[in-house]
Design an enzyme around this catalytic site. Structure first.
Site, PDB file in Angstrom:
ATOM      1  N   CYS A  78       1.055  -1.166  -0.134  1.00  0.00           N
ATOM      2  CA  CYS A  78      -0.035   0.120  -0.009  1.00  0.00           C
ATOM      3  C   CYS A  78       0.980   1.251   0.107  1.00  0.00           C
ATOM      4  O   CYS A  78       1.686   1.452   0.908  1.00  0.00           O
ATOM      5  CB  CYS A  78      -1.069   0.021   1.191  1.00  0.00           C
ATOM      6  SG  CYS A  78      -1.813   1.550   1.571  1.00  0.00           S
ATOM      7  N   ILE A  79       0.639   2.156  -1.070  1.00  0.00           N
ATOM      8  CA  ILE A  79       1.574   3.331  -0.870  1.00  0.00           C
ATOM      9  C   ILE A  79       1.489   4.488   0.148  1.00  0.00           C
ATOM     10  O   ILE A  79       2.365   4.827   0.728  1.00  0.00           O
ATOM     11  CB  ILE A  79       1.055   3.949  -2.407  1.00  0.00           C
ATOM     12  CG1 ILE A  79       2.116   5.187  -2.587  1.00  0.00           C
ATOM     13  CG2 ILE A  79      -0.216   4.372  -2.614  1.00  0.00           C
ATOM     14  CD1 ILE A  79       2.312   5.836  -4.002  1.00  0.00           C
TER      15      ILE A  79
END
Lengths: 130, 134
Positions: A78-79
């Site tokens: 997840c960024i």
């Protein structure tokens, strides 16, 4: 059966990273399909290329990387969670103006929508966390 | 894309760990996928929606107002476990009055919080297709 796996804890600190790895190996051996593995919270640290555990210990990040290579797994970090925790691939490092990056081969960075899509597309979504 | 029943299970206090804040980020993204979304608040998770949160002393962002916006994202099923409140000396009056607007009823504000006991919560969870636990 098609699975999406979510991992919410970092390596070494918590059992969930090891359990998830073992679960993935087990379901693949039984002929199931893994649609996606999504790393969230401290779980993003499973994608670090800079871990150096003592020589007699397992290197969890490398095990993920190899499992991905052998089975063509989609490992997504997840960024938003990764940005908070200082984990980035080459493209993201460039975008942020950093001269180094630390994501191990076999992972990619993307958004939370990938987790929701995994839930929609898979028969089962399994969360490993605290 | 198919519509599935998604439940986000919130078990931890809002501060002290990042679980609650980052759970809320997933909940908001899920709204964009037009899924049948509900939230569960159990154990210390009930503290996430208590009134009067003040984080000035701990130097962290107070994100409790974000729960008030959930109704605007069509997220209007917030199941709260009665026993979890009672075990912590809380009642529903200690919770924020979270609402959604019903466009089929002249935009009347309706409560989003659904009080359930432990066994009812188990029933609601059993109906879900995707359960993400934080």
């Amino acid at each position: 059966m098609k699975f999406t796996i979510m991992i919410n804890e970092g390596p070494y600190q918590h059992q969930s990273a090891d359990s998830a790895l073992q679960f993935c190996r087990s379901i693949l051996a039984q002929g199931h399909e893994i649609f996606r593995v999504f790393f969230y919270h401290d779980g993003v640290n499973n994608g670090s290329s800079l871990s150096v555990p003592p020589g007699d210990d397992r290197l969890i990040q490398k095990e993920w990387s190899e499992l991905s290579k052998e089975n063509d797994l989609d490992l997504v970090i997840c960024i938003a969670a990764a940005q908070r925790r200082g984990l980035m691939d080459a493209d993201e490092a460039k975008r942020q103006g950093f001269d180094s990056h630390n994501m191990i081969e076999g992972f990619r960075i993307s958004g939370l929508g990938q987790l929701i899509e995994g839930g929609i597309e898979s028969d089962r979504t399994i969360v490993f966390g605290d | 894309m198919a519509t599935k029943k998604f439940m986000f299970v919130n078990r931890k206090a809002p501060y002290g760990t990042a679980y609650a804040l980052e759970s809320l980020e997933v909940v908001l993204i899920s709204a964009a996928f037009e899924q049948d979304v509900s939230l569960a608040f159990i154990d210390d998770g009930v503290y996430q929606i208590t009134k009067g949160q003040d984080t000035t002393g701990i130097g962290q962002k107070n994100f409790s107002n974000t729960y008030k916006a959930l109704g605007d994202y069509e997220i209007k099923k917030l199941y709260v476990e009665k026993e979890s409140l009672e075990e912590r000396g809380l009642t529903q009056d200690d919770l924020m009055p979270l609402v959604w607007e019903d466009e089929d009823d002249d935009w009347a504000e309706k409560p989003s919080i659904i009080m359930v006991n432990r066994s009812e919560m188990a029933d609601v969870m059993a109906e879900q297709e995707v359960t993400l636990s934080f």
